[in-house]
Design a protein around this motif. Structure first.
Motif, PDB file in Angstrom:
ATOM      1  N   HIS A 193      38.869  99.886 142.513  1.00  0.00           N
ATOM      2  CA  HIS A 193      38.633 101.064 141.676  1.00  0.00           C
ATOM      3  C   HIS A 193      37.877 102.128 142.483  1.00  0.00           C
ATOM      4  CE1 HIS A 193      39.938  98.809 138.162  1.00  0.00           C
ATOM      5  NE2 HIS A 193      39.125  97.839 138.516  1.00  0.00           N
ATOM      6  N   PRO A 194      38.502 102.703 143.494  1.00  0.00           N
ATOM      7  CA  PRO A 194      37.799 103.647 144.383  1.00  0.00           C
ATOM      8  C   PRO A 194      37.370 104.934 143.702  1.00  0.00           C
ATOM      9  CG  PRO A 194      40.144 103.632 144.859  1.00  0.00           C
ATOM     10  CD  PRO A 194      39.896 102.498 143.911  1.00  0.00           C
ATOM     11  N   GLU A 195      37.962 105.217 142.541  1.00  0.00           N
ATOM     12  CA  GLU A 195      37.601 106.443 141.833  1.00  0.00           C
ATOM     13  C   GLU A 195      36.256 106.328 141.120  1.00  0.00           C
ATOM     14  OE1 GLU A 195      39.324 103.731 138.840  1.00  0.00           O
ATOM     15  OE2 GLU A 195      39.888 104.282 140.901  1.00  0.00           O
ATOM     16  N   ARG A 196      35.722 105.133 141.008  1.00  0.00           N
ATOM     17  CA  ARG A 196      34.501 104.936 140.225  1.00  0.00           C
ATOM     18  C   ARG A 196      33.230 105.343 140.962  1.00  0.00           C
ATOM     19  NH1 ARG A 196      35.475  99.126 137.099  1.00  0.00           N
ATOM     20  NH2 ARG A 196      37.250  99.821 135.821  1.00  0.00           N
ATOM     21  N   TYR A 197      33.250 105.225 142.275  1.00  0.00           N
ATOM     22  CA  TYR A 197      32.051 105.587 143.041  1.00  0.00           C
ATOM     23  C   TYR A 197      32.410 105.764 144.500  1.00  0.00           C
ATOM     24  CZ  TYR A 197      32.113 100.507 143.859  1.00  0.00           C
ATOM     25  OH  TYR A 197      32.487  99.228 144.163  1.00  0.00           O
ATOM     26  N   SER A 198      31.502 106.380 145.227  1.00  0.00           N
ATOM     27  CA  SER A 198      31.695 106.586 146.661  1.00  0.00           C
ATOM     28  C   SER A 198      31.267 105.333 147.415  1.00  0.00           C
ATOM     29  CB  SER A 198      30.862 107.785 147.128  1.00  0.00           C
ATOM     30  OG  SER A 198      30.703 107.769 148.529  1.00  0.00           O
ATOM     31  N   LEU A 199      32.166 104.813 148.227  1.00  0.00           N
ATOM     32  CA  LEU A 199      31.823 103.655 149.052  1.00  0.00           C
ATOM     33  C   LEU A 199      30.700 103.999 150.022  1.00  0.00           C
ATOM     34  CD1 LEU A 199      32.463 100.756 150.077  1.00  0.00           C
ATOM     35  CD2 LEU A 199      34.081 101.816 151.672  1.00  0.00           C
ATOM     36  N   GLU A 200      30.759 105.178 150.598  1.00  0.00           N
ATOM     37  CA  GLU A 200      29.728 105.571 151.563  1.00  0.00           C
ATOM     38  C   GLU A 200      28.358 105.662 150.903  1.00  0.00           C
ATOM     39  OE1 GLU A 200      28.828 108.965 154.981  1.00  0.00           O
ATOM     40  OE2 GLU A 200      30.512 109.219 153.604  1.00  0.00           O
ATOM     41  N   ALA A 201      28.308 106.269 149.715  1.00  0.00           N
ATOM     42  CA  ALA A 201      27.019 106.438 149.033  1.00  0.00           C
ATOM     43  C   ALA A 201      26.444 105.091 148.602  1.00  0.00           C
ATOM     44  CB  ALA A 201      27.186 107.358 147.827  1.00  0.00           C
ATOM     45  N   ARG A 202      27.247 104.300 147.900  1.00  0.00           N
ATOM     46  CA  ARG A 202      26.739 103.013 147.423  1.00  0.00           C
ATOM     47  C   ARG A 202      26.531 102.039 148.569  1.00  0.00           C
ATOM     48  NH1 ARG A 202      28.996 100.054 142.075  1.00  0.00           N
ATOM     49  NH2 ARG A 202      28.174 102.015 141.273  1.00  0.00           N
ATOM     50  N   GLY A 203      27.457 102.038 149.507  1.00  0.00           N
ATOM     51  CA  GLY A 203      27.360 101.119 150.637  1.00  0.00           C
ATOM     52  C   GLY A 203      26.141 101.383 151.492  1.00  0.00           C
ATOM     53  N   THR A 204      25.825 102.660 151.700  1.00  0.00           N
ATOM     54  CA  THR A 204      24.645 103.007 152.505  1.00  0.00           C
ATOM     55  C   THR A 204      23.376 102.446 151.883  1.00  0.00           C
ATOM     56  OG1 THR A 204      25.693 105.016 153.365  1.00  0.00           O
ATOM     57  CG2 THR A 204      23.282 104.907 153.437  1.00  0.00           C
ATOM     58  N   ILE A 205      23.246 102.598 150.573  1.00  0.00           N
ATOM     59  CA  ILE A 205      22.068 102.082 149.878  1.00  0.00           C
ATOM     60  C   ILE A 205      21.979 100.562 150.012  1.00  0.00           C
ATOM     61  CG2 ILE A 205      20.990 101.757 147.607  1.00  0.00           C
ATOM     62  CD1 ILE A 205      22.170 104.496 146.836  1.00  0.00           C
ATOM     63  N   MET A 206      23.124  99.896 149.808  1.00  0.00           N
ATOM     64  CA  MET A 206      23.124  98.430 149.847  1.00  0.00           C
ATOM     65  C   MET A 206      22.776  97.880 151.219  1.00  0.00           C
ATOM     66  SD  MET A 206      26.354  97.361 147.406  1.00  0.00           S
ATOM     67  CE  MET A 206      26.091  95.617 147.761  1.00  0.00           C
ATOM     68  N   ILE A 207      23.375  98.446 152.264  1.00  0.00           N
ATOM     69  CA  ILE A 207      23.097  97.877 153.594  1.00  0.00           C
ATOM     70  C   ILE A 207      21.692  98.236 154.066  1.00  0.00           C
ATOM     71  CG2 ILE A 207      25.529  97.822 154.238  1.00  0.00           C
ATOM     72  CD1 ILE A 207      24.855 100.208 156.148  1.00  0.00           C
ATOM     73  N   GLU A 208      21.182  99.386 153.659  1.00  0.00           N
ATOM     74  CA  GLU A 208      19.809  99.733 154.036  1.00  0.00           C
ATOM     75  C   GLU A 208      18.818  98.792 153.353  1.00  0.00           C
ATOM     76  OE1 GLU A 208      19.437 103.901 153.244  1.00  0.00           O
ATOM     77  OE2 GLU A 208      20.270 104.467 155.198  1.00  0.00           O
ATOM     78  N   ASP A 209      19.086  98.462 152.087  1.00  0.00           N
ATOM     79  CA  ASP A 209      18.228  97.503 151.383  1.00  0.00           C
ATOM     80  C   ASP A 209      18.304  96.128 152.043  1.00  0.00           C
ATOM     81  OD1 ASP A 209      17.410  99.395 149.565  1.00  0.00           O
ATOM     82  OD2 ASP A 209      18.791  98.752 147.976  1.00  0.00           O
ATOM     83  N   LEU A 210      19.524  95.707 152.395  1.00  0.00           N
ATOM     84  CA  LEU A 210      19.677  94.401 153.009  1.00  0.00           C
ATOM     85  C   LEU A 210      19.036  94.344 154.385  1.00  0.00           C
ATOM     86  CD1 LEU A 210      20.794  91.555 152.950  1.00  0.00           C
ATOM     87  CD2 LEU A 210      23.023  92.457 153.678  1.00  0.00           C
ATOM     88  N   LEU A 211      19.207  95.392 155.175  1.00  0.00           N
ATOM     89  CA  LEU A 211      18.597  95.408 156.501  1.00  0.00           C
ATOM     90  C   LEU A 211      17.076  95.422 156.432  1.00  0.00           C
ATOM     91  CD1 LEU A 211      20.975  97.881 158.375  1.00  0.00           C
ATOM     92  CD2 LEU A 211      20.661  95.454 158.877  1.00  0.00           C
ATOM     93  N   SER A 212      16.531  96.038 155.386  1.00  0.00           N
ATOM     94  CA  SER A 212      15.070  96.020 155.227  1.00  0.00           C
ATOM     95  C   SER A 212      14.564  94.615 154.964  1.00  0.00           C
ATOM     96  CB  SER A 212      14.633  96.974 154.105  1.00  0.00           C
ATOM     97  OG  SER A 212      15.019  96.456 152.835  1.00  0.00           O
ATOM     98  N   LEU A 213      15.384  93.787 154.313  1.00  0.00           N
ATOM     99  CA  LEU A 213      15.005  92.396 154.069  1.00  0.00           C
ATOM    100  C   LEU A 213      15.173  91.542 155.330  1.00  0.00           C
ATOM    101  CD1 LEU A 213      16.743  91.847 150.584  1.00  0.00           C
ATOM    102  CD2 LEU A 213      14.318  92.201 151.018  1.00  0.00           C
ATOM    103  N   LEU A 214      16.115  91.920 156.170  1.00  0.00           N
ATOM    104  CA  LEU A 214      16.383  91.135 157.373  1.00  0.00           C
ATOM    105  C   LEU A 214      15.509  91.539 158.552  1.00  0.00           C
ATOM    106  CD1 LEU A 214      20.298  91.098 157.242  1.00  0.00           C
ATOM    107  CD2 LEU A 214      18.758  89.214 156.686  1.00  0.00           C
ATOM    108  N   ARG A 215      14.919  92.710 158.459  1.00  0.00           N
ATOM    109  CA  ARG A 215      14.118  93.243 159.570  1.00  0.00           C
ATOM    110  C   ARG A 215      12.723  92.601 159.576  1.00  0.00           C
ATOM    111  NH1 ARG A 215      14.725  98.113 158.307  1.00  0.00           N
ATOM    112  NH2 ARG A 215      16.525  98.605 159.635  1.00  0.00           N
ATOM    113  N   SER A 216      12.275  92.164 160.710  1.00  0.00           N
ATOM    114  CA  SER A 216      10.934  91.562 160.802  1.00  0.00           C
ATOM    115  C   SER A 216       9.881  92.656 160.678  1.00  0.00           C
ATOM    116  CB  SER A 216      10.772  90.846 162.147  1.00  0.00           C
ATOM    117  OG  SER A 216      10.832  91.775 163.217  1.00  0.00           O
ATOM    118  N   GLY A 217       8.706  92.257 160.222  1.00  0.00           N
ATOM    119  CA  GLY A 217       7.602  93.201 160.086  1.00  0.00           C
ATOM    120  C   GLY A 217       7.777  94.115 158.912  1.00  0.00           C
TER     121      GLY A 217
END
Length: 203
Positions: free
Chosen positions: A179-203
């Motif tokens: 359902h690509p019309e429902r949201y922007s992959l770039e917008a939602r994806g950026t938020i998700m991977i930044e949140d995940l990387l913050s959990l994976l990043r040490s310190g």
């Protein structure tokens, strides 16, 4: 004259791939014949066979127009960043990938591969998807290993971090593609991977 003929042949080839893409999207790959593709392009079936051995060859040509090895996205990231901050390189590469995926042709072709293509003759969509998935996993592992060497990764092993990140990317992409019309992959994806990387990043 020869140069013009070569250019015309290239244009004919592209027009046939365009027609195949449209017909595959509308009818599915198995239900689309080379005759239908030729008619849709305003050409003869002989023109199709001049450029492509069979439907599988045409399908792969369609996929090749949009698919790039995952490493190419990292190659566009500043090499100094990739070396010193591999997790930042992952972030930037993924955002570039999201933007590419949202391009109309890329979106259509990946939708065809995921949802309009059955196992048929020489076309094995599962094998193609596994090849793409394996490429992504391998590249992610390389950068998570580098992050571990730089002591930038949490207590998770590089293998576990790569698996977790890859699962997140796959789930996000497949859900968006339905359902690509429902949201922007770039917008939602950026938020998700930044949140995940913050959990994976040490310190």
């Amino acid at each position: 004259m020869a140069r013009r003929t070569k250019a015309e042949a290239a244009a004919t080839r592209e027009a046939l791939i365009d027609a195949a893409e449209e017909m595959f999207m509308e009818h599915g790959v198995a239900r689309t014949s080379l005759e239908q593709i030729a008619r849709h392009a305003g050409m003869t079936r002989g023109a199709v066979y001049w450029h492509f051995k069979n439907k599988a060859d045409l399908f792969h040509a369609m996929l090749d127009r949009v698919h790039l090895p995952f490493q190419y996205l990292f190659d566009e990231v500043d090499s100094a960043i990739a070396d010193s901050c591999p997790l930042e390189a992952i972030r930037q590469a993924c955002i570039k990938g999201f933007a590419r995926a949202e391009l109309p042709r890329n979106k259509r072709v990946h939708f065809i591969l995921m949802y309009r293509c059955e196992f048929f003759s020489d076309i094995d969509p599962q094998a193609m998807q596994e090849e793409i998935s394996g490429d992504i996993s391998q590249v992610l592992l390389k950068y998570f290993q580098l992050a571990a060497e730089r002591q930038q990764l949490t207590t998770l092993s590089p293998e576990a971090a790569a698996d977790l990140f890859h699962a997140t990317l796959s789930g996000l992409f497949y859900a968006w593609l339905r359902h690509p019309e429902r949201y922007s992959l770039e917008a939602r994806g950026t938020i998700m991977i930044e949140d995940l990387l913050s959990l994976l990043r040490s310190g």
